[in-house]
Design a protein around this motif. Structure first.
Motif, PDB file in Angstrom:
ATOM      1  N   MET A  27       0.853  -1.192   0.000  1.00 39.93           N
ATOM      2  CA  MET A  27       0.000   0.000   0.000  1.00 39.93           C
ATOM      3  C   MET A  27       0.887   1.239   0.000  1.00 39.93           C
ATOM      4  O   MET A  27       1.898   1.275   0.712  1.00 39.93           O
ATOM      5  N   ARG A  28       0.532   2.227  -0.807  1.00 44.26           N
ATOM      6  CA  ARG A  28       1.364   3.430  -0.870  1.00 44.26           C
ATOM      7  C   ARG A  28       0.982   4.411   0.238  1.00 44.26           C
ATOM      8  O   ARG A  28      -0.172   4.480   0.657  1.00 44.26           O
ATOM      9  N   ALA A  29       1.964   5.149   0.689  1.00 47.08           N
ATOM     10  CA  ALA A  29       1.719   6.209   1.661  1.00 47.08           C
ATOM     11  C   ALA A  29       1.475   7.507   0.908  1.00 47.08           C
ATOM     12  O   ALA A  29       1.200   7.510  -0.294  1.00 47.08           O
ATOM     13  N   TRP A  30       1.572   8.633   1.593  1.00 46.87           N
ATOM     14  CA  TRP A  30       1.409   9.934   0.956  1.00 46.87           C
ATOM     15  C   TRP A  30       2.791  10.508   0.652  1.00 46.87           C
ATOM     16  O   TRP A  30       3.819   9.977   1.068  1.00 46.87           O
ATOM     17  N   SER A  31       2.818  11.593  -0.104  1.00 51.82           N
ATOM     18  CA  SER A  31       4.087  12.191  -0.513  1.00 51.82           C
ATOM     19  C   SER A  31       4.779  12.857   0.668  1.00 51.82           C
ATOM     20  O   SER A  31       4.136  13.469   1.524  1.00 51.82           O
ATOM     21  N   ALA A  32       6.089  12.753   0.673  1.00 55.25           N
ATOM     22  CA  ALA A  32       6.877  13.336   1.755  1.00 55.25           C
ATOM     23  C   ALA A  32       7.191  14.795   1.461  1.00 55.25           C
ATOM     24  O   ALA A  32       7.606  15.130   0.354  1.00 55.25           O
ATOM     25  N   PRO A  33       7.023  15.678   2.440  1.00 54.12           N
ATOM     26  CA  PRO A  33       7.438  17.070   2.239  1.00 54.12           C
ATOM     27  C   PRO A  33       8.953  17.190   2.355  1.00 54.12           C
ATOM     28  O   PRO A  33       9.620  16.346   2.957  1.00 54.12           O
ATOM     29  N   ASP A  34       9.493  18.245   1.781  1.00 53.41           N
ATOM     30  CA  ASP A  34      10.905  18.552   1.982  1.00 53.41           C
ATOM     31  C   ASP A  34      11.065  19.130   3.386  1.00 53.41           C
ATOM     32  O   ASP A  34      10.348  20.055   3.781  1.00 53.41           O
ATOM     33  N   VAL A  35      11.999  18.569   4.130  1.00 51.40           N
ATOM     34  CA  VAL A  35      12.238  19.032   5.491  1.00 51.40           C
ATOM     35  C   VAL A  35      13.591  19.720   5.540  1.00 51.40           C
ATOM     36  O   VAL A  35      14.615  19.104   5.211  1.00 51.40           O
ATOM     37  N   PRO A  36      13.633  20.971   5.942  1.00 47.39           N
ATOM     38  CA  PRO A  36      14.919  21.696   5.959  1.00 47.39           C
ATOM     39  C   PRO A  36      15.832  21.193   7.063  1.00 47.39           C
ATOM     40  O   PRO A  36      15.383  20.590   8.047  1.00 47.39           O
ATOM     41  N   THR A  37      17.109  21.442   6.901  1.00 45.88           N
ATOM     42  CA  THR A  37      18.087  21.119   7.936  1.00 45.88           C
ATOM     43  C   THR A  37      18.266  22.319   8.858  1.00 45.88           C
ATOM     44  O   THR A  37      17.970  23.462   8.488  1.00 45.88           O
ATOM     45  N   LEU A  38      18.783  22.053  10.050  1.00 43.68           N
ATOM     46  CA  LEU A  38      19.019  23.110  11.032  1.00 43.68           C
ATOM     47  C   LEU A  38      20.518  23.320  11.217  1.00 43.68           C
ATOM     48  O   LEU A  38      21.321  22.424  10.936  1.00 43.68           O
ATOM     49  N   PRO A  39      20.902  24.491  11.725  1.00 41.10           N
ATOM     50  CA  PRO A  39      22.328  24.785  11.885  1.00 41.10           C
ATOM     51  C   PRO A  39      22.988  24.018  13.024  1.00 41.10           C
ATOM     52  O   PRO A  39      24.204  24.097  13.190  1.00 41.10           O
ATOM     53  N   ALA A  40      22.203  23.293  13.824  1.00 42.38           N
ATOM     54  CA  ALA A  40      22.778  22.550  14.948  1.00 42.38           C
ATOM     55  C   ALA A  40      22.019  21.240  15.117  1.00 42.38           C
ATOM     56  O   ALA A  40      20.842  21.136  14.752  1.00 42.38           O
ATOM     57  N   THR A  41      22.700  20.239  15.685  1.00 40.89           N
ATOM     58  CA  THR A  41      22.064  18.954  15.974  1.00 40.89           C
ATOM     59  C   THR A  41      21.353  19.035  17.315  1.00 40.89           C
ATOM     60  O   THR A  41      21.895  19.564  18.294  1.00 40.89           O
ATOM     61  N   GLY A  42      20.138  18.518  17.360  1.00 39.59           N
ATOM     62  CA  GLY A  42      19.354  18.587  18.577  1.00 39.59           C
ATOM     63  C   GLY A  42      19.781  17.543  19.602  1.00 39.59           C
ATOM     64  O   GLY A  42      20.531  16.612  19.303  1.00 39.59           O
ATOM     65  N   PRO A  43      19.300  17.689  20.844  1.00 39.74           N
ATOM     66  CA  PRO A  43      19.672  16.748  21.915  1.00 39.74           C
ATOM     67  C   PRO A  43      18.961  15.406  21.771  1.00 39.74           C
ATOM     68  O   PRO A  43      18.013  15.260  20.998  1.00 39.74           O
ATOM     69  N   SER A  44      19.415  14.421  22.537  1.00 43.50           N
ATOM     70  CA  SER A  44      18.748  13.122  22.585  1.00 43.50           C
ATOM     71  C   SER A  44      17.315  13.292  23.062  1.00 43.50           C
ATOM     72  O   SER A  44      17.010  14.174  23.879  1.00 43.50           O
ATOM     73  N   VAL A  45      16.443  12.418  22.558  1.00 35.35           N
ATOM     74  CA  VAL A  45      15.007  12.571  22.800  1.00 35.35           C
ATOM     75  C   VAL A  45      14.571  11.699  23.970  1.00 35.35           C
ATOM     76  O   VAL A  45      14.856  10.496  24.011  1.00 35.35           O
TER      77      VAL A  45
END
Length: 411
Positions: free
Chosen positions: A1-19
Motif C-alpha cells: 500500500m502506498r503512503a502519501w508524498s513526503a514534504p521537503d524538510v529543511p536542515t538546522l544549523p545545529a544537531t538537537g539533543p537526545s530525545v
C-alpha cells in the motif's frame, strides 16, 4: 500500500539533543536510545470514516517524535498499518450499502490527503491488513508451535498468559482489563475460551464476510496480531517505540506485544508512548458518538492546514483536551502574526530560539513550550524592527526552517 508524498524538510544549523519520551509501561520519562536508525510503529486507522481531529492529534503528536529524532541526527524507519478489513468497516459498508473494499480505499485516500496537508511525514512502510495476511499466518503458525494458540469452533485464540509479561504495559488490574476488553472489540464472555482475556488471532469464515484461505481454514486475521506481524516484518524482533492513542494501551498494545514477545522471545518494543484523547461537546471525540470534527471538512472550508496543526501543537500530546472553534480561529490569528514577523527578514537572535525549541521537543515532545518560545521571538522581533544593529539579519530564515523541521509548520 502506498503512503502519501513526503514534504521537503529543511536542515538546522545545529544537531538537537537526545530525545526523552514518557513510557507508559514504566510511567517514567525515558531517554530513547536508537542503535543507528530509530524504529517507530504507530497504529493506523480503520478506514470506515474520515479523519477527525482526534486522529490528527495522535499522528501529529508522533510526527513530532519522528522530527525530533531526525533533528538529533537519526534516520527513522517509521511503520504504520491500515486495518482495511475489520468488523467496524464491514458493518459500516453494509449499513450504507457500499462495497467494503471501495469504502476502505476511499477513506484511506482521504486520510492520505489529510496527513499530507498537515505535513505529517509519511511512513516508510504503510501496510494494509489484507496485504499482511501471509505475515499473520506465519506468526500464528509460530505461536501454534509454541503452544500459545487454541481453537474454538472455527476461530483461533491466543492465550494471553502465554507471555509471562502480560499486563506489564497497561499495569491494569484484571477487573479493569475485562471491562476494557469487552468495550474495545474483545469477547470476554465467549464460550469455550480458556481465559476471558484471550483474543482471537484468526476469525473463521462467516456468511457474507470476506475470507482468505489459510492452513487453519478460510477466515481473516484478528486485529492485534495484524500489528504484531507487520511490526515484526518491517522493524525486527524489537524496536524503539510503539505508539498510538491512549485507548490502545489495552487491549491492543498489550496483546500485540504479547504476540510478538512469545513468538520471538524479545521485548516487542523498548518504549510505549500514547497520545491523549480529544473531546468535543463535552465527550471524547469518537465515531460511535458522532461528535466529530473532520480534518477534510475544515480544509474544504478554506481553513489553513497549518492553523489546524498549530491548534494541535498548543496541547501536549499526552494531555486529554477539548477542541473548540475558538482555538482554531486563535491559531489563524497567531499564524498571521508569525508570518508578518518572518517577512521582516531580520529579527531577534535566532540561536537561542533553535536551542530552546529543540530542547523542548527532545523533552517529551513539549510542543506547547516550543510554541511559546517562537511567540516570544515574534514579539521580540516585532519590538526591535528597525534596530539593525541589534537584530539578526538571518534570523527569520533560521526560525522559518526551525518551524518546519521541528514543528512541521511551513510558513
Amino acid at each position: 500500500m502506498r503512503a502519501w508524498s513526503a514534504p521537503d524538510v529543511p536542515t538546522l544549523p545545529a544537531t538537537g539533543p537526545s530525545v526523552r519520551i514518557h513510557d507508559t509501561a514504566t510511567g517514567k520519562l525515558v531517554e530513547t536510545s536508537p542503535q543507528g536508525t530509530a524504529r517507530l510503529y504507530v497504529c493506523g486507522i480503520t478506514p470506515y470514516d474520515a479523519t477527525h481531529i482526534g486522529h490528527a492529534a495522535t499522528y501529529v503528536g508522533f510526527d513530532l517524535l519522528n522530527r525530533a529524532w531526525r533533528v538529533a541526527g537519526h534516520e527513522v524507519d517509521y511503520v504504520q498499518n491500515v486495518t482495511d478489513v475489520d468488523d467496524p468497516l464491514l458493518e459500516r459498508a453494509t449499513k450504507v450499502g457500499v462495497d467494503w473494499v471501495a469504502l476502505a480505499e476511499r477513506e484511506t485516500e482521504l486520510f492520505r490527503q489529510d496527513m499530507q496537508a498537515l505535513r505529517v511525514l509519511p511512513p516508510a512502510h504503510y501496510v494494509g491488513a489484507v496485504e499482511s495476511i501471509p505475515l499473520v499466518v506465519a506468526m500464528i503458525e509460530r505461536l501454534q508451535r509454541l503452544g500459545a494458540i487454541y481453537q474454538v469452533e472455527t476461530d483461533l485464540y491466543y492465550s494471553a498468559t502465554a507471555d509471562p509479561r502480560f499486563g506489564a504495559i497497561s499495569r491494569m488490574e484484571r477487573e479493569e482489563m475485562l471491562r476494557l476488553f469487552g468495550e474495545r472489540g474483545g469477547d470476554p464472555e465467549r464460550a469455550g475460551k480458556r481465559d476471558p482475556l484471550d483474543c482471537v488471532v484468526w476469525r473463521g469464515e462467516r456468511k457474507g464476510e470476506p475470507a482468505w484461505d489459510s492452513p487453519f481454514g478460510p477466515g481473516r486475521p484478528g486485529w492485534h496480531i495484524e500489528c504484531a506481524a507487520i511490526a515484526h516484518e518491517h522493524l525486527g524482533n524489537s524496536f524503539d517505540v510503539q505508539a498510538g492513542g491512549s485507548d490502545l494501551v489495552f487491549p491492543h498494545h498489550e496483546m500485540s506485544a504479547g504476540h510478538g514477545q512469545v513468538a520471538t522471545g524479545a521485548d516487542f518494543s523498548q518504549l510505549y508512548a500514547h497520545a491523549g484523547m480529544v473531546a468535543y461537546d463535552g465527550e471524547k471525540m469518537s465515531k460511535s458518538r458522532g461528535n466529530l470534527v473532520f480534518v477534510s471538512a475544515l480544509r474544504n472550508s478554506d481553513i489553513d492546514p497549518m492553523a489546524i496543526r498549530l491548534a494541535l501543537l498548543r496541547h501536549h500530546y499526552r494531555d486529554d483536551w477539548e477542541w473548540t472553534d475558538a482555538e482554531l480561529f486563535d491559531a489563524l490569528d497567531t499564524l498571521e502574526g508569525w508570518r508578518s514577523a518572518l517577512a521582516l527578514g531580520a529579527g531577534a537572535p535566532a540561536a537561542p530560539v533553535v536551542e530552546a525549541v529543540t530542547a523542548a521537543m527532545a523533552d517529551d515532545l513539549d510542543a506547547p513550550t516550543a510554541v511559546a518560545v517562537v511567540q516570544a521571538w515574534v514579539d521580540a522581533t516585532v519590538g526591535t524592527t528597525g534596530l539593525a544593529d541589534t537584530s539578526d539579519r538571518e534570523a527569520a530564515d533560521v526560525v522559518r526552517r526551525l518551524l518546519d523541521a521541528s514543528l512541521g509548520l511551513a510558513l
